[in-house]
Design an enzyme around this catalytic site. Structure first.
Site, mmCIF file in Angstrom:
data_model
loop_
_atom_site.group_PDB
_atom_site.id
_atom_site.type_symbol
_atom_site.label_atom_id
_atom_site.label_comp_id
_atom_site.label_asym_id
_atom_site.label_seq_id
_atom_site.Cartn_x
_atom_site.Cartn_y
_atom_site.Cartn_z
ATOM 1 N N ASP A 185 0.854 -1.199 0.000
ATOM 2 C CA ASP A 185 0.000 0.000 0.000
ATOM 3 C C ASP A 185 0.890 1.250 0.000
ATOM 4 O O ASP A 185 2.037 1.215 0.441
ATOM 5 C CB ASP A 185 -0.916 0.025 1.229
ATOM 6 N N ASP A 199 4.049 2.585 -4.036
ATOM 7 C CA ASP A 199 3.135 2.403 -5.160
ATOM 8 C C ASP A 199 3.298 0.976 -5.695
ATOM 9 O O ASP A 199 4.396 0.597 -6.122
ATOM 10 C CB ASP A 199 3.489 3.437 -6.242
ATOM 11 N N ASP A 225 -8.274 -4.323 -3.077
ATOM 12 C CA ASP A 225 -9.323 -3.390 -2.650
ATOM 13 C C ASP A 225 -8.807 -1.969 -2.932
ATOM 14 O O ASP A 225 -9.307 -0.996 -2.378
ATOM 15 C CB ASP A 225 -9.551 -3.615 -1.145
ATOM 16 N N LYS A 243 -11.151 -4.597 -7.125
ATOM 17 C CA LYS A 243 -12.218 -3.605 -6.922
ATOM 18 C C LYS A 243 -12.207 -2.598 -8.065
ATOM 19 O O LYS A 243 -11.145 -2.159 -8.512
ATOM 20 C CB LYS A 243 -12.018 -2.863 -5.602
HETATM 21 C C1 LIG Z 1 -10.218 0.946 0.675
HETATM 22 S S1 LIG Z 1 -8.537 1.054 1.086
HETATM 23 C C2 LIG Z 1 -8.119 -0.650 1.352
HETATM 24 C C3 LIG Z 1 -8.655 -1.200 2.618
HETATM 25 C C4 LIG Z 1 -8.052 -2.585 2.975
HETATM 26 N N1 LIG Z 1 -8.532 -3.611 2.046
HETATM 27 C C5 LIG Z 1 -8.407 -3.014 4.359
HETATM 28 O O1 LIG Z 1 -9.309 -3.850 4.483
HETATM 29 O O2 LIG Z 1 -7.807 -2.528 5.323
HETATM 30 C C6 LIG Z 1 -7.797 1.396 -0.461
HETATM 31 C C7 LIG Z 1 -6.287 1.491 -0.410
HETATM 32 O O3 LIG Z 1 -5.752 1.511 -1.742
HETATM 33 C C8 LIG Z 1 -4.483 2.124 -1.631
HETATM 34 N N2 LIG Z 1 -3.896 2.443 -2.943
HETATM 35 C C9 LIG Z 1 -4.398 3.249 -3.899
HETATM 36 N N3 LIG Z 1 -3.548 3.329 -4.935
HETATM 37 C C10 LIG Z 1 -2.484 2.531 -4.646
HETATM 38 C C11 LIG Z 1 -1.263 2.205 -5.312
HETATM 39 N N4 LIG Z 1 -0.970 2.712 -6.509
HETATM 40 N N5 LIG Z 1 -0.401 1.368 -4.724
HETATM 41 C C12 LIG Z 1 -0.677 0.859 -3.492
HETATM 42 N N6 LIG Z 1 -1.810 1.128 -2.799
HETATM 43 C C13 LIG Z 1 -2.702 1.955 -3.366
HETATM 44 C C14 LIG Z 1 -4.780 3.353 -0.759
HETATM 45 O O4 LIG Z 1 -3.609 3.869 -0.200
HETATM 46 C C15 LIG Z 1 -5.759 2.761 0.269
HETATM 47 O O5 LIG Z 1 -5.098 2.434 1.470
#
Ligand SMILES: C[S@@+](CC[C@H](N)C(=O)[O-])C[C@H]1O[C@@H](n2cnc3c(N)ncnc32)[C@H](O)[C@@H]1O
Length: 201
Positions: free
Chosen positions: A74, A93, A115, A155
């Site tokens: 994440d 990333d 997600d 997702k």
């Molecule tokens: C809805 S949250 C996930 C919740 C997680 N499944 C949980 O149950 O704790 C979405 C996550 O996607 C991450 N995210 C978005 N773009 C990303 C990327 N390019 N690389 C890594 N993480 C990413 C965000 O930082 C965020 O923490």
């Protein structure tokens, strides 16, 4: 100031707190797992967009336990303490060359679950376009690092090319379908695309 609907703790939020999960989203994965058995004991699992960590914790606690391994990536660090011994947490990333190198070293994977979501702006067309881009990147990652017979969860915000992605998944998996968990908030337009049993490449 009046509380918005999202500030109000619903039954899933309260249950997550009680059960020690950092986010209510755990119950979406629970529904997916109960219906589709996407992850099994001993699996090597990649969780993309894993923070604060409820999916990772659920997989470790209830499925893998002392077996297998989860790589959780994440932009933000996980909020689980202690991090179980079979969880490897990567901060950055998921699609950057640095992280990609580490994902390759840990893979290939029996299941990839994502997600991942963009920071929402409130502008639906901007948000769906960003979600579509993320979902496509996760799919490309899965095509490189998911084992034959492996399972995939991605997702995507509805209206963001989900039908096109589903068509691609139908060619790569024995079965692919869209799934809307009951635990998704009633005002959410998220959808989970599930690919079951990856075909030989
Ligand atoms: C809805 S949250 C996930 C919740 C997680 N499944 C949980 O149950 O704790 C979405 C996550 O996607 C991450 N995210 C978005 N773009 C990303 C990327 N390019 N690389 C890594 N993480 C990413 C965000 O930082 C965020 O923490």
């Amino acid at each position: 100031m009046a509380k918005s609907r999202r500030d109000t703790a619903d039954s899933y939020t309260l249950r997550a707190r009680k059960e020690g999960y950092p986010a209510r989203s755990v119950y979406k994965l629970e529904e997916i797992q109960k219906q589709h058995n996407i992850i099994r004991k001993g699996n090597r699992v990649l969780d993309v967009g894993a923070a604060p960590g409820s999916w990772t914790l659920y997989v470790q606690r209830t499925i893998l336990k002392e077996t297998g391994r989860i790589v959780a990536v994440d932009l933000n660090p996980l909020n689980i303490n202690p991090v179980p011994f079979n969880v490897k947490s990567l901060t950055g990333d998921a699609f950057s060359p640095e992280i990609r190198e580490q994902l390759i070293a840990e893979g290939p994977y029996d299941a990839i679950i994502s997600d991942a979501a963009p920071m929402t702006t409130g502008n639906r067309s901007v948000d769906t376009a960003r979600s579509e881009y993320l979902a496509e990147q996760v799919y490309a990652l899965a095509m490189d690092h998911l084992k034959e017979h492996g399972n995939l969860v991605i997702k995507i915000f509805q209206g963001g090319g989900e039908q096109e992605l589903l068509q691609q998944m139908r060619k790569a998996f024995v079965k692919a379908k869209g799934f809307k968990p009951k635990a998704s908030r009633s005002d959410s337009f998220e959808l989970f695309l599930i690919g079951l049993d990856r075909l030989r490449t």
